[in-house]
Design a protein around this motif. Structure first.
Motif, PDB file in Angstrom:
ATOM      1  N   ILE A  43       0.738  -1.027   0.105  1.00  0.00           N
ATOM      2  CA  ILE A  43      -0.200  -0.085  -0.038  1.00  0.00           C
ATOM      3  C   ILE A  43       1.224   1.194   0.247  1.00  0.00           C
ATOM      4  O   ILE A  43       0.701   2.476  -1.061  1.00  0.00           O
ATOM      5  CB  ILE A  43      -0.922  -0.269   1.802  1.00  0.00           C
ATOM      6  CG1 ILE A  43      -2.060  -1.040   0.870  1.00  0.00           C
ATOM      7  CG2 ILE A  43      -0.997   1.528   1.840  1.00  0.00           C
ATOM      8  CD1 ILE A  43      -2.356  -0.970   2.599  1.00  0.00           C
ATOM      9  N   LEU A  44       1.708   1.151   0.483  1.00  0.00           N
ATOM     10  CA  LEU A  44       2.919   2.217   0.525  1.00  0.00           C
ATOM     11  C   LEU A  44       3.754   2.110  -0.054  1.00  0.00           C
ATOM     12  O   LEU A  44       4.000   3.804  -0.834  1.00  0.00           O
ATOM     13  CB  LEU A  44       4.069   2.229   1.877  1.00  0.00           C
ATOM     14  CG  LEU A  44       2.744   2.955   3.580  1.00  0.00           C
ATOM     15  CD1 LEU A  44       3.929   2.029   5.208  1.00  0.00           C
ATOM     16  CD2 LEU A  44       2.527   3.888   3.388  1.00  0.00           C
ATOM     17  N   TRP A  45       4.112   1.216  -0.604  1.00  0.00           N
ATOM     18  CA  TRP A  45       5.098   1.026  -2.543  1.00  0.00           C
ATOM     19  C   TRP A  45       4.199   2.382  -3.019  1.00  0.00           C
ATOM     20  O   TRP A  45       4.147   2.623  -4.110  1.00  0.00           O
ATOM     21  CB  TRP A  45       5.111   0.410  -2.164  1.00  0.00           C
ATOM     22  CG  TRP A  45       5.747  -0.266  -3.727  1.00  0.00           C
ATOM     23  CD1 TRP A  45       6.786   0.580  -3.983  1.00  0.00           C
ATOM     24  CD2 TRP A  45       5.446  -1.231  -4.793  1.00  0.00           C
ATOM     25  NE1 TRP A  45       8.020  -0.541  -5.268  1.00  0.00           N
ATOM     26  CE2 TRP A  45       6.059  -1.421  -6.231  1.00  0.00           C
ATOM     27  CE3 TRP A  45       4.363  -1.735  -5.009  1.00  0.00           C
ATOM     28  CZ2 TRP A  45       6.116  -1.641  -6.766  1.00  0.00           C
ATOM     29  CZ3 TRP A  45       3.995  -2.295  -6.027  1.00  0.00           C
ATOM     30  CH2 TRP A  45       4.695  -2.197  -7.111  1.00  0.00           C
ATOM     31  N   ILE A  46       2.450   1.973  -3.354  1.00  0.00           N
ATOM     32  CA  ILE A  46       2.063   2.307  -4.440  1.00  0.00           C
ATOM     33  C   ILE A  46       1.332   4.302  -4.203  1.00  0.00           C
ATOM     34  O   ILE A  46       1.263   4.718  -5.348  1.00  0.00           O
ATOM     35  CB  ILE A  46       0.641   1.383  -4.601  1.00  0.00           C
ATOM     36  CG1 ILE A  46       0.353  -0.154  -5.041  1.00  0.00           C
ATOM     37  CG2 ILE A  46      -0.520   2.193  -5.215  1.00  0.00           C
ATOM     38  CD1 ILE A  46      -0.221  -0.694  -5.363  1.00  0.00           C
ATOM     39  N   VAL A  47       0.899   4.211  -2.668  1.00  0.00           N
ATOM     40  CA  VAL A  47       0.798   5.297  -2.124  1.00  0.00           C
ATOM     41  C   VAL A  47       2.122   6.224  -3.392  1.00  0.00           C
ATOM     42  O   VAL A  47       2.524   7.537  -4.002  1.00  0.00           O
ATOM     43  CB  VAL A  47       1.432   6.148  -1.244  1.00  0.00           C
ATOM     44  CG1 VAL A  47       0.631   7.481  -0.756  1.00  0.00           C
ATOM     45  CG2 VAL A  47      -0.448   4.942  -0.826  1.00  0.00           C
ATOM     46  N   PHE A  48       3.502   6.087  -2.724  1.00  0.00           N
ATOM     47  CA  PHE A  48       4.402   6.475  -2.913  1.00  0.00           C
ATOM     48  C   PHE A  48       5.087   6.865  -4.910  1.00  0.00           C
ATOM     49  O   PHE A  48       5.907   7.879  -5.008  1.00  0.00           O
ATOM     50  CB  PHE A  48       5.487   6.242  -2.511  1.00  0.00           C
ATOM     51  CG  PHE A  48       6.015   6.772  -0.833  1.00  0.00           C
ATOM     52  CD1 PHE A  48       6.063   7.842  -0.703  1.00  0.00           C
ATOM     53  CD2 PHE A  48       5.895   5.581   0.001  1.00  0.00           C
ATOM     54  CE1 PHE A  48       6.125   8.566   0.942  1.00  0.00           C
ATOM     55  CE2 PHE A  48       6.085   5.920   1.469  1.00  0.00           C
ATOM     56  CZ  PHE A  48       5.924   6.716   1.762  1.00  0.00           C
ATOM     57  N   LEU A  49       5.121   5.749  -5.334  1.00  0.00           N
ATOM     58  CA  LEU A  49       4.972   5.876  -6.742  1.00  0.00           C
ATOM     59  C   LEU A  49       4.104   6.629  -7.573  1.00  0.00           C
ATOM     60  O   LEU A  49       4.188   7.809  -7.985  1.00  0.00           O
ATOM     61  CB  LEU A  49       3.474   4.156  -7.410  1.00  0.00           C
ATOM     62  CG  LEU A  49       4.087   4.542  -8.895  1.00  0.00           C
ATOM     63  CD1 LEU A  49       5.131   4.496  -9.570  1.00  0.00           C
ATOM     64  CD2 LEU A  49       2.850   3.788  -9.008  1.00  0.00           C
ATOM     65  N   PHE A  50       2.981   7.828  -7.183  1.00  0.00           N
ATOM     66  CA  PHE A  50       2.331   8.999  -7.553  1.00  0.00           C
ATOM     67  C   PHE A  50       2.581  10.247  -7.071  1.00  0.00           C
ATOM     68  O   PHE A  50       2.372  11.279  -7.291  1.00  0.00           O
ATOM     69  CB  PHE A  50       0.463   8.050  -7.257  1.00  0.00           C
ATOM     70  CG  PHE A  50       0.319   6.664  -8.386  1.00  0.00           C
ATOM     71  CD1 PHE A  50      -0.117   7.585  -9.535  1.00  0.00           C
ATOM     72  CD2 PHE A  50      -0.461   5.855  -7.829  1.00  0.00           C
ATOM     73  CE1 PHE A  50      -1.310   6.743 -10.748  1.00  0.00           C
ATOM     74  CE2 PHE A  50      -0.362   5.164  -8.705  1.00  0.00           C
ATOM     75  CZ  PHE A  50      -0.887   4.553 -10.103  1.00  0.00           C
ATOM     76  N   TRP A  52       5.243  10.432  -4.370  1.00  0.00           N
ATOM     77  CA  TRP A  52       6.856  11.041  -4.675  1.00  0.00           C
ATOM     78  C   TRP A  52       7.553   9.572  -6.153  1.00  0.00           C
ATOM     79  O   TRP A  52       8.143  11.140  -6.604  1.00  0.00           O
ATOM     80  CB  TRP A  52       7.641   9.821  -3.555  1.00  0.00           C
ATOM     81  CG  TRP A  52       9.135   9.214  -3.791  1.00  0.00           C
ATOM     82  CD1 TRP A  52       9.667   9.597  -4.670  1.00  0.00           C
ATOM     83  CD2 TRP A  52       9.812  11.172  -2.942  1.00  0.00           C
ATOM     84  NE1 TRP A  52      10.926  10.253  -4.106  1.00  0.00           N
ATOM     85  CE2 TRP A  52      11.242  11.101  -3.191  1.00  0.00           C
ATOM     86  CE3 TRP A  52       9.901  11.724  -1.527  1.00  0.00           C
ATOM     87  CZ2 TRP A  52      12.189  11.336  -2.487  1.00  0.00           C
ATOM     88  CZ3 TRP A  52      10.653  12.481  -1.665  1.00  0.00           C
ATOM     89  CH2 TRP A  52      12.018  11.829  -1.494  1.00  0.00           C
ATOM     90  N   SER A  53       7.101   9.739  -6.755  1.00  0.00           N
ATOM     91  CA  SER A  53       8.381   9.345  -7.832  1.00  0.00           C
ATOM     92  C   SER A  53       7.763   9.983  -8.754  1.00  0.00           C
ATOM     93  O   SER A  53       8.404  10.043  -9.832  1.00  0.00           O
ATOM     94  CB  SER A  53       7.860   7.496  -7.939  1.00  0.00           C
ATOM     95  OG  SER A  53       8.336   6.683  -6.641  1.00  0.00           O
ATOM     96  N   ILE A 223      10.018   3.327   4.998  1.00  0.00           N
ATOM     97  CA  ILE A 223      11.185   4.639   4.135  1.00  0.00           C
ATOM     98  C   ILE A 223      11.676   3.477   3.278  1.00  0.00           C
ATOM     99  O   ILE A 223      12.188   3.584   2.403  1.00  0.00           O
ATOM    100  CB  ILE A 223      12.741   4.398   5.269  1.00  0.00           C
ATOM    101  CG1 ILE A 223      13.692   5.577   4.781  1.00  0.00           C
ATOM    102  CG2 ILE A 223      14.024   3.341   5.709  1.00  0.00           C
ATOM    103  CD1 ILE A 223      13.044   7.109   4.892  1.00  0.00           C
ATOM    104  N   GLU A 224      11.728   1.846   3.796  1.00  0.00           N
ATOM    105  CA  GLU A 224      12.084   0.999   3.109  1.00  0.00           C
ATOM    106  C   GLU A 224      10.796   1.350   1.765  1.00  0.00           C
ATOM    107  O   GLU A 224      10.999   1.003   0.599  1.00  0.00           O
ATOM    108  CB  GLU A 224      11.628  -0.703   3.615  1.00  0.00           C
ATOM    109  CG  GLU A 224      12.999  -0.647   4.376  1.00  0.00           C
ATOM    110  CD  GLU A 224      13.622  -1.392   3.929  1.00  0.00           C
ATOM    111  OE1 GLU A 224      14.015  -0.565   2.836  1.00  0.00           O
ATOM    112  OE2 GLU A 224      14.533  -2.324   4.631  1.00  0.00           O
ATOM    113  N   ALA A 225       9.695   1.276   1.385  1.00  0.00           N
ATOM    114  CA  ALA A 225       8.407   1.809   1.002  1.00  0.00           C
ATOM    115  C   ALA A 225       8.795   2.537  -0.009  1.00  0.00           C
ATOM    116  O   ALA A 225       8.728   2.565  -1.476  1.00  0.00           O
ATOM    117  CB  ALA A 225       7.314   1.894   1.288  1.00  0.00           C
ATOM    118  N   LEU A 226       9.150   3.925   0.159  1.00  0.00           N
ATOM    119  CA  LEU A 226      10.047   4.830  -0.090  1.00  0.00           C
ATOM    120  C   LEU A 226      11.072   4.795  -0.863  1.00  0.00           C
ATOM    121  O   LEU A 226      10.941   5.624  -2.226  1.00  0.00           O
ATOM    122  CB  LEU A 226      10.039   6.343   0.748  1.00  0.00           C
ATOM    123  CG  LEU A 226      10.638   7.609  -0.191  1.00  0.00           C
ATOM    124  CD1 LEU A 226       9.078   7.391  -1.378  1.00  0.00           C
ATOM    125  CD2 LEU A 226      10.479   8.765   0.996  1.00  0.00           C
TER     126      LEU A 226
END
Length: 497
Positions: A43-50, A52-53, A223-226
């Motif tokens: 979930i955090l990884w997908i959020v950070f895609l939009f 942050w990335s 921090i790992e997800a980001l």
């Protein structure tokens, strides 16, 4: 290649972006982290895609396309003379990753050789695993610790990468990606199907997506997800600046960025769905599988895949194909890293042949410690993987200095059929600046080493693999050098046409 050479068409740069993003980070790093944290991490990884990335990738794509320079020159053009040192940090951070990433490529090739050898071995791999359950773990140790075969392989990867880039954008990078990316997606889907058909495979899929709400209070997972989103998509690396400096003038920045970013995350999810179910299928119990995954095993992909294929008909051949694809995927991601250094040297006006020699020399010499010692490898992954967040903060800061709205309207929206709302983009930039700083502080405050700053004797603990002292020392050294030579960087990279 020269300053005027471009990709042949839109798909050329999209595949180059996917080749840059889809690699060992998807098949080696993502399953390991998803295995540790499950659905909360995803979930955090997908959020950070939009959040942050994608904003960062849009900015980087625009910088390369419009300024037509390497990372240092493009950053100085955007942020101005005073901040050229930040572009220097972004460059050195990515090169810090590249020096040890070439070792991952070598590991992949070693396992490809292992898989090919199994086809001709009189004793099937399954029999060897039955008589010696630790067989694959022992082989991993022989590959990753002080192995001269691995060292020579990684040297060969660097030399061959420099050779490929010498053939140019269209005949080198573009041709390889046209064959690699489609085949990799097909193979991942095949592996997923095999994993889910095995007894216990579905439990692995369920585990991957089950959410443990307690994980959200753990600073490490944030921090790992980001860092994984940044690591896998290439956000903050400067690689997109390098690639897009060879884009065509009519390339759609927003569309190309979205296709590349979403394609990368899709590949990661498929890889996780292929590998995590295999862990559950091969473990003696669900508890054993969960324990193994939560250890964050560095060798997860390298040990599980051979065991998986050893249990299915025709698995020996499939194992060869998988590690061939993994090797090519890792190699395709290594190429933009090599070109990042080459492009910055090209901005200095150096001859391409001289540049190739310098790139090969620095990669071989500075990658050697990580090839020889897994502790050094882990330290570099720790320091520069987190350093990507600092790189991202610097790029965001440079965007603020230029003017967020002005940059978006002039460089991102111009020629883009799809346009993200300006307000959303502005909110992401400001939020990311705050978020990046908070997460780095949070990370440092956790102390993931028993002696994060000073050892038991009160000495600065710079040699500890996971200490804060090691991180700060290496970052600080690069920043200090950059600040001291800031004027030189601006004159040589930004003013030179």
């Amino acid at each position: 290649m020269n300053n005027t050479e471009n990709f042949s068409n839109r798909w050329g740069i999209i595949l180059a972006s996917l080749g840059m993003a889809i690699g060992a980070g998807n098949l080696w790093r993502f399953p390991r982290l998803a295995g540790q944290y499950g659905g909360a991490f995803i979930i955090l990884w997908i959020v950070f895609l939009f959040v942050w990335s994608i904003p960062l990738l849009l900015t980087e794509f625009s910088m390369g396309k419009n300024f037509r320079k390497g990372v240092i020159g493009s950053f100085a053009e955007m942020a101005g003379k005073r901040y050229a040192w930040m572009g220097f940090f972004v460059t050195l951070c990515t090169l810090g990753i590249a020096f040890y990433y070439s070792v991952v490529t070598a590991w992949s090739l070693r396992y490809l050789s292992f898989a090919v050898g199994n086809l001709f071995d009189e004793t099937p791999l399954l029999d060897r695993l039955t008589s010696d359950p630790g067989y694959m773990s022992d082989y991993w140790m022989s590959v990753s610790h002080a192995s001269w075969a691995t060292i020579l392989t990684y040297i060969g990867c660097v030399v061959f990468g420099v050779f490929v880039l010498s053939r140019g954008i269209q005949n080198g990078l573009e041709k390889i990606n046209k064959a690699l990316i489609p085949s990799l997606f097909v193979l991942l889907i095949v592996i997923t199907f095999i994993s889910l058909q095995m007894e216990g495979g579905i439990q692995g899929l369920e585990y991957m997506f089950v959410i443990n709400w307690d994980h959200f209070s753990d600073g490490k997972i944030w921090i790992e997800a980001l860092s994984q989103s940044a690591w896998s998509t290439g956000a903050g690396w400067g690689l997109m600046i390098t690639i897009s400096s060879y884009s065509r003038t009519d390339d759609d920045i927003t569309l190309n960025t979205l296709i590349g970013a979403l394609g990368n995350n899709t590949a990661s999810l498929i890889a996780g769905m292929a590998i995590l179910p295999a862990v559950f299928a091969l473990a003696n119990s669900d508890a054993e599988a969960i324990t193994y995954l939560q250890e964050g095993n560095q060798a997860l992909t390298f040990t599980i895949i051979p065991e998986l294929f050893a249990h299915v008909p025709g698995g020996g051949f499939l194992s060869v194909v998988f590690f061939l694809a993994l090797s090519l995927a890792a190699f395709s991601s290594l190429l933009p890293m090599l070109e990042l250094m080459s492009r910055n040297l090209l901005d200095l006006g150096l001859n391409r042949k001289v540049i190739s020699l310098w790139v090969a020399f620095f990669f071989i010499v500075l990658g050697f410690p990580s090839a020889y010692s897994l502790d050094i490898f882990n330290n570099q992954d720790w320091v520069w993987g987190l350093g990507l967040i600092v790189s991202g903060i610097f790029i965001l800061f440079g965007l603020v200095i230029f003017g967020i709205k002005e940059f978006k309207e002039r460089y991102i929206d111009s020629g883009s059929k799809i346009q993200l709302p300006t307000t959303f983009f502005q909110v992401c930039i400001w939020s990311n600046l705050a978020l990046g700083c908070v997460l780095i502080y949070w990370w440092m405050s956790q102390g993931y080493s028993s002696n994060p700053w000073f050892d038991a004797d009160g000495v600065w603990n710079v040699l500890d693999v996971y200490s804060n002292a090691s991180i700060v020392t290496q970052w600080g050294l690069v920043i200090l050098i950059g600040v001291l030579i800031n004027g030189f960087l601006y004159r040589k990279f930004a003013l030179k046409k």
